[in-house]
Motif scaffolding. Structure first.
Motif, PDB file in Angstrom:
ATOM      1  N   SER A  40       0.859  -1.182   0.000  1.00  0.00           N
ATOM      2  CA  SER A  40       0.000   0.000   0.000  1.00  0.00           C
ATOM      3  C   SER A  40       0.896   1.234   0.000  1.00  0.00           C
ATOM      4  O   SER A  40       2.044   1.173   0.443  1.00  0.00           O
ATOM      5  CB  SER A  40      -0.934   0.014   1.226  1.00  0.00           C
ATOM      6  OG  SER A  40      -0.169   0.116   2.408  1.00  0.00           O
ATOM      7  N   ALA A  41       0.387   2.338  -0.518  1.00  0.00           N
ATOM      8  CA  ALA A  41       1.206   3.553  -0.609  1.00  0.00           C
ATOM      9  C   ALA A  41       0.326   4.755  -0.914  1.00  0.00           C
ATOM     10  O   ALA A  41      -0.772   4.620  -1.461  1.00  0.00           O
ATOM     11  CB  ALA A  41       2.257   3.413  -1.712  1.00  0.00           C
ATOM     12  N   ALA A  42       0.831   5.938  -0.561  1.00  0.00           N
ATOM     13  CA  ALA A  42       0.254   7.190  -1.049  1.00  0.00           C
ATOM     14  C   ALA A  42       0.748   7.387  -2.484  1.00  0.00           C
ATOM     15  O   ALA A  42       1.869   7.011  -2.816  1.00  0.00           O
ATOM     16  CB  ALA A  42       0.710   8.347  -0.175  1.00  0.00           C
ATOM     17  N   ILE A  43      -0.124   7.953  -3.327  1.00  0.00           N
ATOM     18  CA  ILE A  43       0.225   8.176  -4.733  1.00  0.00           C
ATOM     19  C   ILE A  43       0.003   9.649  -5.061  1.00  0.00           C
ATOM     20  O   ILE A  43      -1.059  10.201  -4.742  1.00  0.00           O
ATOM     21  CB  ILE A  43      -0.669   7.325  -5.675  1.00  0.00           C
ATOM     22  CG1 ILE A  43      -0.581   5.834  -5.319  1.00  0.00           C
ATOM     23  CG2 ILE A  43      -0.274   7.549  -7.136  1.00  0.00           C
ATOM     24  CD1 ILE A  43      -1.582   4.959  -6.075  1.00  0.00           C
ATOM     25  N   ALA A  58      -3.892   9.954  -4.560  1.00  0.00           N
ATOM     26  CA  ALA A  58      -4.641   8.696  -4.490  1.00  0.00           C
ATOM     27  C   ALA A  58      -3.991   7.788  -3.453  1.00  0.00           C
ATOM     28  O   ALA A  58      -2.913   8.076  -2.929  1.00  0.00           O
ATOM     29  CB  ALA A  58      -4.660   8.017  -5.859  1.00  0.00           C
ATOM     30  N   ARG A  59      -4.688   6.701  -3.160  1.00  0.00           N
ATOM     31  CA  ARG A  59      -4.093   5.665  -2.305  1.00  0.00           C
ATOM     32  C   ARG A  59      -4.149   4.352  -3.057  1.00  0.00           C
ATOM     33  O   ARG A  59      -5.180   4.009  -3.648  1.00  0.00           O
ATOM     34  CB  ARG A  59      -4.850   5.541  -0.980  1.00  0.00           C
ATOM     35  CG  ARG A  59      -4.311   4.409  -0.107  1.00  0.00           C
ATOM     36  CD  ARG A  59      -4.888   4.435   1.314  1.00  0.00           C
ATOM     37  NE  ARG A  59      -4.224   3.419   2.120  1.00  0.00           N
ATOM     38  CZ  ARG A  59      -4.725   2.207   2.361  1.00  0.00           C
ATOM     39  NH1 ARG A  59      -5.906   1.864   1.875  1.00  0.00           N
ATOM     40  NH2 ARG A  59      -4.049   1.340   3.084  1.00  0.00           N
ATOM     41  N   LEU A 200      -0.140  16.407   2.061  1.00  0.00           N
ATOM     42  CA  LEU A 200      -1.579  16.103   2.021  1.00  0.00           C
ATOM     43  C   LEU A 200      -1.819  14.615   1.775  1.00  0.00           C
ATOM     44  O   LEU A 200      -2.691  13.999   2.401  1.00  0.00           O
ATOM     45  CB  LEU A 200      -2.261  16.908   0.916  1.00  0.00           C
ATOM     46  CG  LEU A 200      -2.410  18.411   1.124  1.00  0.00           C
ATOM     47  CD1 LEU A 200      -3.015  19.049  -0.127  1.00  0.00           C
ATOM     48  CD2 LEU A 200      -3.288  18.705   2.341  1.00  0.00           C
ATOM     49  N   ALA A 201      -1.045  14.051   0.847  1.00  0.00           N
ATOM     50  CA  ALA A 201      -1.229  12.633   0.507  1.00  0.00           C
ATOM     51  C   ALA A 201      -0.951  11.747   1.713  1.00  0.00           C
ATOM     52  O   ALA A 201      -1.680  10.775   1.973  1.00  0.00           O
ATOM     53  CB  ALA A 201      -0.309  12.259  -0.664  1.00  0.00           C
ATOM     54  N   ARG A 209       4.751   5.361   2.785  1.00  0.00           N
ATOM     55  CA  ARG A 209       5.436   5.066   1.520  1.00  0.00           C
ATOM     56  C   ARG A 209       4.734   5.852   0.425  1.00  0.00           C
ATOM     57  O   ARG A 209       3.502   5.934   0.407  1.00  0.00           O
ATOM     58  CB  ARG A 209       5.402   3.569   1.222  1.00  0.00           C
ATOM     59  CG  ARG A 209       6.335   2.781   2.114  1.00  0.00           C
ATOM     60  CD  ARG A 209       6.285   1.319   1.822  1.00  0.00           C
ATOM     61  NE  ARG A 209       4.990   0.771   2.160  1.00  0.00           N
ATOM     62  CZ  ARG A 209       4.769  -0.507   2.454  1.00  0.00           C
ATOM     63  NH1 ARG A 209       5.771  -1.361   2.439  1.00  0.00           N
ATOM     64  NH2 ARG A 209       3.567  -0.920   2.745  1.00  0.00           N
ATOM     65  N   LEU A 210       5.554   6.391  -0.489  1.00  0.00           N
ATOM     66  CA  LEU A 210       5.012   7.266  -1.524  1.00  0.00           C
ATOM     67  C   LEU A 210       5.483   6.797  -2.891  1.00  0.00           C
ATOM     68  O   LEU A 210       6.645   6.417  -3.061  1.00  0.00           O
ATOM     69  CB  LEU A 210       5.518   8.701  -1.292  1.00  0.00           C
ATOM     70  CG  LEU A 210       5.190   9.715  -2.390  1.00  0.00           C
ATOM     71  CD1 LEU A 210       3.711  10.087  -2.366  1.00  0.00           C
ATOM     72  CD2 LEU A 210       6.059  10.972  -2.230  1.00  0.00           C
ATOM     73  N   VAL A 211       4.577   6.836  -3.867  1.00  0.00           N
ATOM     74  CA  VAL A 211       4.987   6.644  -5.265  1.00  0.00           C
ATOM     75  C   VAL A 211       4.579   7.890  -6.040  1.00  0.00           C
ATOM     76  O   VAL A 211       3.564   8.513  -5.752  1.00  0.00           O
ATOM     77  CB  VAL A 211       4.374   5.369  -5.903  1.00  0.00           C
ATOM     78  CG1 VAL A 211       4.762   4.138  -5.094  1.00  0.00           C
ATOM     79  CG2 VAL A 211       2.865   5.463  -6.035  1.00  0.00           C
ATOM     80  N   LEU A 212       5.423   8.255  -7.008  1.00  0.00           N
ATOM     81  CA  LEU A 212       5.164   9.435  -7.834  1.00  0.00           C
ATOM     82  C   LEU A 212       5.014   9.014  -9.282  1.00  0.00           C
ATOM     83  O   LEU A 212       5.778   8.168  -9.777  1.00  0.00           O
ATOM     84  CB  LEU A 212       6.336  10.424  -7.741  1.00  0.00           C
ATOM     85  CG  LEU A 212       6.600  11.075  -6.393  1.00  0.00           C
ATOM     86  CD1 LEU A 212       7.870  11.933  -6.464  1.00  0.00           C
ATOM     87  CD2 LEU A 212       5.410  11.927  -5.966  1.00  0.00           C
ATOM     88  N   GLY A 213       4.038   9.626  -9.987  1.00  0.00           N
ATOM     89  CA  GLY A 213       3.847   9.346 -11.406  1.00  0.00           C
ATOM     90  C   GLY A 213       3.580  10.623 -12.172  1.00  0.00           C
ATOM     91  O   GLY A 213       3.346  11.691 -11.580  1.00  0.00           O
TER      92      GLY A 213
END
Ligand code: FE2
Length: 470
Positions: A40-43, A58-59, A200-201, A209-213
């Motif tokens: 799972s991660a913040a997006i 998003a999550r 905010l995310a 944990r964060l993913v960036l796109g």
């Protein structure tokens, strides 16, 4: 859209395939999240725009992505940065040059371009209601260009000339300290908004944990600021986070809807075509090129690099995304300051642009201050003070670099080369830049590599098990 696709003549006589439509921002989010291996991660996604959306929070959890916030074209961070890029004399696709320029100066003073809010942010520009994505895109970029001009003065003038081979080409842009300060001001605004979005995310998802796109995730400097912010424990940026990765992202989104996702993290970018030594040998014979075949290509390359040569390095599968990661690379000795000048000359790049290091992963943290595993050259980090003089060709003006940490699992031939370079030269680092010349894509096939090699002043080409010299 379904019917348009299904009516295409290429499908005549074939079974009508089932077509899934995945929106643009979800494709970015899916590429980032499902390739991260995180359960799972913040997006956060940010780009120019797609399907009317420019920024999302998003999550991701398991095989589900839940959108929490979306902002439209008029708030586009990508278009803000595009306008900055245009203001400084560059074109769409040259945003990375502005990022490199920004590291050379402190920001010029200016009012904030964006106002941060409890749910996101808002662009401080007036855009007339224009109707339609293309018209809104144009109006947004035009409004930012007016904003830039009113705060920083007129845009950099650009002139063009005719080249017998390439047609209309831009003449060299004359940039001074003021332009670097403008670039730095725009970069600082981007970083301020991105950090706010990450904050905010994290709050909205409870994830560390964060993913960036999206294309903005290719901004290595902003990624470095996020990594060092302490807001997240782990950061993953997909190597093709720009629109080149949306096809894969869309496929992963559909797979996820069927309960499937990649088993672990995609941490190596060699996902493209590969060519055998037999294929390469055939081509070299057809072209009547003299080449030496070797079972110990690493030693040959180390001798060339140690002698100050610049080497085209073509091994295995091509990389996905814009960064060369030891599959289609131009390599040089990072200990010699002149390598920086020479490689920029060979590639037709501006001399103020930085070049990056690839390092053996086990030594990475001896050279670079980062908490990450740096698989893709997507995060800028400070070089350790005492190492700056050891590898001067790959240290940017601000003391940073954009490292790639190499492991044998990710890229065995490249890891072997770094081992051998360390054994011979005492440094497990090489200068690594993409194997292409100015304005051209990265080479894919052996023929591309040979053609580019002979169109340049590179000294040697190492392709599979062959060494080609001039
Ligand atoms: Fe995009």
């Amino acid at each position: 859209m379904h019917e348009t696709l299904l009516a295409h003549p290429a499908l005549a006589g074939h079974r009508r395939p089932k077509i899934h439509i995945v929106d643009h921002a979800t494709s970015h989010a899916a590429a980032a999240f499902y390739c991260s291996g995180f359960s799972s991660a913040a997006i956060v996604t940010a780009d120019g725009q797609g399907d009317g959306i420019a920024t999302t929070i998003a999550r991701g959890a398991g095989t589900t992505i839940t959108n929490l916030a979306s902002l439209g074209i008029t708030e586009s961070l990508g278009f803000f940065y595009l306008a900055l890029t245009n203001h400084l004399g560059f074109e769409l696709g040259e945003e990375g040059k502005v990022m490199g320029l920004a590291a050379r100066a402190h920001p010029a003073p200016a009012p904030p371009a964006f106002t941060l809010t409890g749910s996101g942010y808002r662009a401080n520009i007036d855009i007339e209601d224009s109707g339609g994505d293309v018209a809104t895109f144009r109006a947004t970029v035009a409004a930012w260009r007016r904003w830039l001009e009113s705060n920083f003065g007129p845009p950099v003038p650009v002139s063009y000339s005719m080249d017998w081979l390439r047609g209309r080409i831009r003449t060299t842009i004359e940039l001074d300290d003021h332009h670097a300060k403008v670039a730095a001001a725009g970069q600082a605004e981007l970083e301020r908004v991105m950090l706010h979005l990450v904050r905010l995310a994290v709050e909205q998802t409870g994830e560390r944990r964060l993913v960036l796109g999206g294309g903005v995730a290719l901004n290595c400097t902003a990624n470095g600021v996020i990594e060092r912010s302490g807001l997240v424990d782990e950061l993953y940026v997909f190597p093709a986070s720009g629109d080149a990765g949306t096809g894969l992202g869309a496929a992963l989104a559909v797979a996820a809807a069927h309960g499937e996702r990649p088993a672990g993290m995609i941490d190596q970018a060699g996902l493209g075509p590969a060519f055998s030594d037999a294929d390469i040998g055939d081509l070299l014979r057809q072209l009547d090129l003299s080449a030496v075949r070797s079972d110990d290509i690493a030693t040959k390359v180390v001798h060339l690099l140690d002698a100050g040569k610049v080497v085209g390095w073509f091994q295995g599968r091509m990389e996905i995304g814009p960064r060369a990661l030891g599959h289609r690379s131009i390599l040089a000795d990072p200990r010699r300051r002149v390598s920086h000048t020479r490689v920029n000359d060979i590639k037709g790049r501006e001399q103020w642009r930085p070049l990056a290091p690839s390092l053996r992963a086990t030594d990475g943290h001896r050279y670079v201050q980062t908490s990450g595993s740096a698989p893709f050259m997507l995060t800028a980090s400070p070089v350790v003070d005492e190492m700056r003089a050891v590898i001067p060709a790959v240290v940017h003006t601000d003391g940073s670099c954009r490292p790639q940490f190499v492991t044998a699992e990710r890229n065995a031939p490249f890891a072997a080369l770094l081992d051998r370079f360390d054994a011979t030269c005492g440094v497990p680092v090489v200068l690594n830049t993409s194997f292409n010349l100015a304005g051209e894509p990265i080479v894919c096939t052996p023929y591309d590599a040979v053609r580019t090699f002979f169109s340049s002043t590179m000294d040697a080409l190492v392709i599979g098990s062959f060494v080609v010299s001039k």
